[in-house]
Write a protein that holds these residues in place. Structure first.
Motif, short mmCIF file in Angstrom:
data_model
loop_
_atom_site.label_atom_id
_atom_site.label_comp_id
_atom_site.label_asym_id
_atom_site.label_seq_id
_atom_site.Cartn_x
_atom_site.Cartn_y
_atom_site.Cartn_z
N VAL A 103 0.84 -1.20 0.00
CA VAL A 103 0.00 0.00 0.00
C VAL A 103 0.87 1.25 0.00
CG1 VAL A 103 -1.64 1.32 1.38
CG2 VAL A 103 -2.02 -1.12 1.00
N LEU A 104 1.89 1.28 0.86
CA LEU A 104 2.76 2.47 0.92
C LEU A 104 3.54 2.68 -0.37
CD1 LEU A 104 4.00 2.34 4.62
CD2 LEU A 104 2.29 3.87 3.61
N ASP A 105 3.92 1.59 -1.03
CA ASP A 105 4.59 1.71 -2.33
C ASP A 105 3.66 2.36 -3.37
OD1 ASP A 105 6.89 0.60 -1.30
OD2 ASP A 105 6.60 -1.37 -2.25
N SER A 106 2.37 2.08 -3.27
CA SER A 106 1.41 2.71 -4.18
C SER A 106 1.32 4.22 -3.94
CB SER A 106 0.03 2.07 -4.06
OG SER A 106 0.05 0.78 -4.62
N TYR A 107 1.37 4.63 -2.67
CA TYR A 107 1.37 6.07 -2.36
C TYR A 107 2.60 6.74 -2.94
CZ TYR A 107 -2.62 5.92 0.76
OH TYR A 107 -3.88 5.80 1.27
N ASP A 163 -7.74 -4.78 8.19
CA ASP A 163 -7.58 -3.62 7.31
C ASP A 163 -6.26 -2.90 7.53
OD1 ASP A 163 -10.10 -3.96 6.12
OD2 ASP A 163 -11.08 -2.72 7.63
N ILE A 164 -5.86 -2.18 6.50
CA ILE A 164 -4.71 -1.28 6.59
C ILE A 164 -5.28 0.13 6.53
CG2 ILE A 164 -2.60 -0.47 5.49
CD1 ILE A 164 -2.44 -3.39 4.31
N VAL A 165 -5.01 0.91 7.56
CA VAL A 165 -5.51 2.28 7.65
C VAL A 165 -4.34 3.21 7.38
CG1 VAL A 165 -6.62 3.99 9.13
CG2 VAL A 165 -7.25 1.56 9.32
N VAL A 166 -4.56 4.18 6.48
CA VAL A 166 -3.51 5.12 6.12
C VAL A 166 -3.99 6.53 6.40
CG1 VAL A 166 -2.01 5.99 4.29
CG2 VAL A 166 -2.65 3.57 4.32
N LEU A 167 -3.27 7.21 7.27
CA LEU A 167 -3.48 8.63 7.49
C LEU A 167 -2.60 9.31 6.46
CD1 LEU A 167 -4.80 10.76 9.34
CD2 LEU A 167 -2.70 10.71 10.70
N VAL A 200 -8.14 9.92 5.50
CA VAL A 200 -7.86 8.55 5.94
C VAL A 200 -8.38 7.60 4.87
CG1 VAL A 200 -8.33 6.78 7.66
CG2 VAL A 200 -7.95 9.13 8.38
N ASP A 201 -7.53 6.68 4.46
CA ASP A 201 -7.88 5.66 3.48
C ASP A 201 -7.80 4.29 4.16
OD1 ASP A 201 -7.95 7.70 1.54
OD2 ASP A 201 -5.85 7.41 1.03
N VAL A 202 -8.84 3.49 4.00
CA VAL A 202 -8.89 2.17 4.61
C VAL A 202 -8.86 1.12 3.49
CG1 VAL A 202 -10.18 0.60 6.11
CG2 VAL A 202 -10.20 3.07 6.58
N PHE A 203 -7.84 0.29 3.51
CA PHE A 203 -7.61 -0.72 2.48
C PHE A 203 -7.92 -2.11 2.99
CE2 PHE A 203 -5.03 2.80 1.15
CZ PHE A 203 -4.99 2.74 -0.23
#
Length: 127
Positions: free
Chosen positions: A13-17, A82-86, A104-107
């Protein structure tokens, strides 16, 4: 290395950001399931439900194109499955206006593939 950064789903997920921030939309959508559900807040430009990597790529291209300069600072953590991204963004829009926001994005990631993402404009709205 901390445990969260060792989590392969969080890293994915962080690589996508990171790909989004540098304008590499194809890399940003690479880990998406063919039927991914991507839900952006209705108040966002082009907000709503986007289904499938092509629709998400179109949304992300338009979103990234609004910025002439972008600093992306995502912080991820696990909440159950889930993976939560602030996600804090700051920079300058193409019209020269300075802008910053935190969402906030929840994956949901299954077997190394993103199957769903639900974004919240107000971090207090996250269930």
């Amino acid at each position: 290395m901390d445990r969260i950064s060792e989590d392969p789903d969080v890293r994915l997920v962080l690589d996508s950001y990171a790909a989004f921030a540098r304008g590499d939309i194809e890399a940003a959508v690479a880990p998406l399931h063919p039927d991914v559900e991507w839900l952006e807040p209705a108040e966002f430009p082009r907000g709503g439900l986007h289904r499938g990597p092509a629709a998400v790529a179109e949304y992300l291209r338009a979103s990234r194109a609004a910025w002439s300069r972008l600093e992306s600072s995502p912080t991820a953590y696990r909440s159950g499955a889930d993976i939560v991204v602030l996600h804090h963004v700051a920079g300058e829009l193409t019209d020269g206006t300075p802008h910053s926001a935190t969402v906030v994005d929840v994956f949901s990631v299954v077997d190394g593939v993103v199957v769903r993402m639900h974004a919240y404009a107000d971090p207090a709205e996250v269930p």
